[in-house]
Enzyme design. Sequence first.
Site, PDB file in Angstrom:
ATOM      1  N   GLY A   1       0.851  -1.194   0.000  1.00  0.00           N
ATOM      2  CA  GLY A   1       0.000   0.000   0.000  1.00  0.00           C
ATOM      3  C   GLY A   1       0.878   1.232   0.000  1.00  0.00           C
ATOM      4  N   GLY A   2       1.841   1.209   0.902  1.00  0.00           N
ATOM      5  CA  GLY A   2       2.793   2.311   0.982  1.00  0.00           C
ATOM      6  C   GLY A   2       4.084   1.803   1.587  1.00  0.00           C
ATOM      7  N   MET A   3       5.170   2.526   1.352  1.00  0.00           N
ATOM      8  CA  MET A   3       6.457   2.199   1.981  1.00  0.00           C
ATOM      9  C   MET A   3       7.028   3.506   2.504  1.00  0.00           C
ATOM     10  SD  MET A   3       8.616  -0.055   2.881  1.00  0.00           S
ATOM     11  CE  MET A   3       9.997   0.465   3.910  1.00  0.00           C
ATOM     12  N   GLU A   4       7.357   3.490   3.803  1.00  0.00           N
ATOM     13  CA  GLU A   4       7.680   4.706   4.545  1.00  0.00           C
ATOM     14  C   GLU A   4       9.078   5.260   4.295  1.00  0.00           C
ATOM     15  OE1 GLU A   4       8.535   1.157   7.396  1.00  0.00           O
ATOM     16  OE2 GLU A   4       7.087   1.626   5.844  1.00  0.00           O
ATOM     17  N   ASN A   5       9.586   5.139   3.074  1.00  0.00           N
ATOM     18  CA  ASN A   5      10.940   5.625   2.808  1.00  0.00           C
ATOM     19  C   ASN A   5      11.057   7.090   3.235  1.00  0.00           C
ATOM     20  OD1 ASN A   5      11.568   3.100   1.522  1.00  0.00           O
ATOM     21  ND2 ASN A   5      10.387   3.811  -0.231  1.00  0.00           N
TER      22      ASN A   5
ATOM     23  N   HIS B   1      -0.474   6.494   7.839  1.00  0.00           N
ATOM     24  CA  HIS B   1       0.329   5.380   8.352  1.00  0.00           C
ATOM     25  C   HIS B   1       1.802   5.601   8.015  1.00  0.00           C
ATOM     26  CE1 HIS B   1       0.974   1.177   9.645  1.00  0.00           C
ATOM     27  NE2 HIS B   1       1.918   1.179   8.711  1.00  0.00           N
ATOM     28  N   GLU B   2       2.074   5.936   6.746  1.00  0.00           N
ATOM     29  CA  GLU B   2       3.478   6.123   6.342  1.00  0.00           C
ATOM     30  C   GLU B   2       4.085   7.348   7.033  1.00  0.00           C
ATOM     31  OE1 GLU B   2       4.317   3.481   5.157  1.00  0.00           O
ATOM     32  OE2 GLU B   2       2.448   2.775   4.292  1.00  0.00           O
TER      33      GLU B   2
ATOM     34  N   HIS C   1       5.193   6.512  10.505  1.00  0.00           N
ATOM     35  CA  HIS C   1       6.492   5.819  10.503  1.00  0.00           C
ATOM     36  C   HIS C   1       7.667   6.786  10.636  1.00  0.00           C
ATOM     37  CE1 HIS C   1       6.105   1.537  10.046  1.00  0.00           C
ATOM     38  NE2 HIS C   1       5.289   1.622   9.021  1.00  0.00           N
TER      39      HIS C   1
ATOM     40  N   GLU D   1       5.495  -1.636  13.407  1.00  0.00           N
ATOM     41  CA  GLU D   1       4.149  -1.572  12.836  1.00  0.00           C
ATOM     42  C   GLU D   1       3.026  -1.383  13.858  1.00  0.00           C
ATOM     43  OE1 GLU D   1       3.776  -0.836   9.958  1.00  0.00           O
ATOM     44  OE2 GLU D   1       5.531  -1.578   8.887  1.00  0.00           O
TER      45      GLU D   1
ATOM     46  N   ASP E   1       9.042 -12.230   4.141  1.00  0.00           N
ATOM     47  CA  ASP E   1       7.956 -11.931   3.196  1.00  0.00           C
ATOM     48  C   ASP E   1       6.866 -13.002   3.251  1.00  0.00           C
ATOM     49  OD1 ASP E   1       9.217  -9.617   2.289  1.00  0.00           O
ATOM     50  OD2 ASP E   1      10.312 -10.675   0.715  1.00  0.00           O
TER      51      ASP E   1
ATOM     52  N   TYR F   1       0.931  -5.452  13.137  1.00  0.00           N
ATOM     53  CA  TYR F   1       0.184  -4.201  13.055  1.00  0.00           C
ATOM     54  C   TYR F   1      -0.940  -4.171  14.092  1.00  0.00           C
ATOM     55  CZ  TYR F   1       2.219  -3.670   8.317  1.00  0.00           C
ATOM     56  OH  TYR F   1       3.066  -3.562   7.246  1.00  0.00           O
TER      57      TYR F   1
ATOM     58  N   ARG G   1      -0.527  -5.177  -5.967  1.00  0.00           N
ATOM     59  CA  ARG G   1      -0.480  -4.976  -4.523  1.00  0.00           C
ATOM     60  C   ARG G   1      -0.817  -6.295  -3.824  1.00  0.00           C
ATOM     61  NH1 ARG G   1      -4.085  -0.534  -1.071  1.00  0.00           N
ATOM     62  NH2 ARG G   1      -3.162  -0.994   0.977  1.00  0.00           N
TER      63      ARG G   1
ATOM     64  N   LYS H   1      -1.786  -7.082  -0.951  1.00  0.00           N
ATOM     65  CA  LYS H   1      -3.006  -7.085  -0.144  1.00  0.00           C
ATOM     66  C   LYS H   1      -4.195  -7.623  -0.949  1.00  0.00           C
ATOM     67  CE  LYS H   1      -5.817  -4.105   2.788  1.00  0.00           C
ATOM     68  NZ  LYS H   1      -6.114  -2.737   3.228  1.00  0.00           N
TER      69      LYS H   1
END
Length: 615
Positions: A280-284, A307-308, A311, A330, A387, A395, A564, A566
Amino acid sequence: MSPNRVDPHSYTESTHPFTTHISLSSYFDFPSSTILSSAHLTLNSPHSGPLSLDTRSLSISTVIDSLSTKTPIPFSLSPIVDPIKGQQLTVTLANNSEFVIIFSTSPASSALQWLSPPQTFNKTLPFVYTQCQAIHARSIFPCQDTPAARVRFSARLNVPIELSAVMAARHVERRLPLTTDTAMACEDTKWCAEGRIVEEFVMEQPIPPYLFAFAVGEMSSREVGPRTRVYAESAPSLLDTAAKEFAGSEDMIRVGESLFGPYEWERFDLLVLPPSFPYGGMENPRMVFLTPTVIKGDASGAQVVAHELAHSWTGNLITNKNNDHFWLNEGFTTYAERRIVEAVQGENIAALNIGIGWKGLKEEMDRFKDNMEFTKLKTNQEAVDPDAVYSQVPYEKGFQFLWRIEREIGRPAFDEFLKKYISTFKFQSIDTDMFLEFLKVNVPGIEKKIDLQLWTEGTGIPPDAMEPVSDIYSKIVSLAKEFNLGRMPKEDEVADWRGQEWELYLENLPKSVEASQVLSLDTSYRLSESKDYEIKVAFLQMAISASCKKYYGEVEKTLKEVGRMKYLRPLYTALVKGPGLEEEKIFAKRVFSEARVTYHPIAQGVVESIFAKHL
């Protein structure tokens, strides 16, 4: 795990010095889907003897002491390739505190997805992007690929001039290549060839390697706030809808700062990736990566952004020491996200979020019923691919644990605790025991009120976990129960429902329904045509379990247009799990064989593991 290892997923030794800085020069070769690179590693102290690094699918050509003297340093790659950890690179140092590795990636790099022009929005130029979490940075450059080892870095990315690059780092400049920055990554003539450009970046704060991120392609951006630009493939329609969806980003950053202290990363930019992005997203840090499926046209995609953003404090500032303690990243972030959502969008929306999460947590208990280890917060992932066991447990059970502490001591006291926790451990990597120790010192007697060991080391859902309390939540859950009795929701009952209300409703419907019920629900509310993938996928799962073959065309279309996980995980699982699904299994295998090339390598692996388990 050997006593000297710091992480079940890394060859890093606790007795070796950690890398503190990496300087990368990288030449992107799109025709061969490879990157030719040089990495200059600096250690926190001089070292003599072997030093272990993680690699996967890398070709190492040479290791030298420095670019000025170019004295060779002995190195070896382990002959055995571990299916999870990859290959151990051993560099034999003689009182060195720095060294340079010349290497190249392979097209099989598990972090990189190379998209050919037809797979992009405008279909004219190629695109490449990274996904390094959990243990894929090692397939881009040799490193101590564990969150225990935080690094600063600088990078020079040499790309075709018609493309641009973004990175989870500060952009320094875009300029013509110079022979002085080749750093032996490739020949000077290649580096400085016509039609090439260098994008230079620097990350001045120490980050875990899984937060290393870049994307290269045809991209444009729009300003949406004082600290936020939205980047996406160059298509005005895409950028306009993304900018609209994320217009509230600055409000969320301010709420985050009021709850958790200063935002330490300067920028909070967003990159909307092609549909194959597996999360969904990656908190880079400084450049959050997002799936286009979060753009729903009603600003509800802002929750993934919340959410990101959260983080930025929990995960990026304070990081789990290794994946056994993933809940520290998480669980805290899910709690923080819901506090931001509650402040910006109201208590009802936050309660819907908690309710969807609660249902998801219960479903994970069923998924792991034969392997309850992964229903714990503190897990043992020795010889386990992170993974493969990625789930909602860290979470949602993590959220429940923190929510339980908040209920015990009250919100004002918990808010004070959170701020102190973040300021105490910022830019550090910690484990569950360190957190519990800090909790007991700062909330004296908490271990007498809450069974901390049961929460962190016990399997299943503890008895003092709790469903949300809200009128809208209760109403939707009771409407879902009435579906059993053949009652469909009435027009006026669902008139103001948005994506989350429908998602909660569908998640709470009985697992086995009749095909006729599926058809009548869709006739009334057109769920199979929803633009919101949460709704569409929940509905299609129900259609598959009712063997409602009318919708298999829509299932195929969905599996081919998004990557995705999910959505891939539940749809492929529904098609192949259980007896008597011969037709569905053939269908699933065919769709995957046709769609596989469009998925990121991480998503390919997840679908393959579902097939391995059920076919």
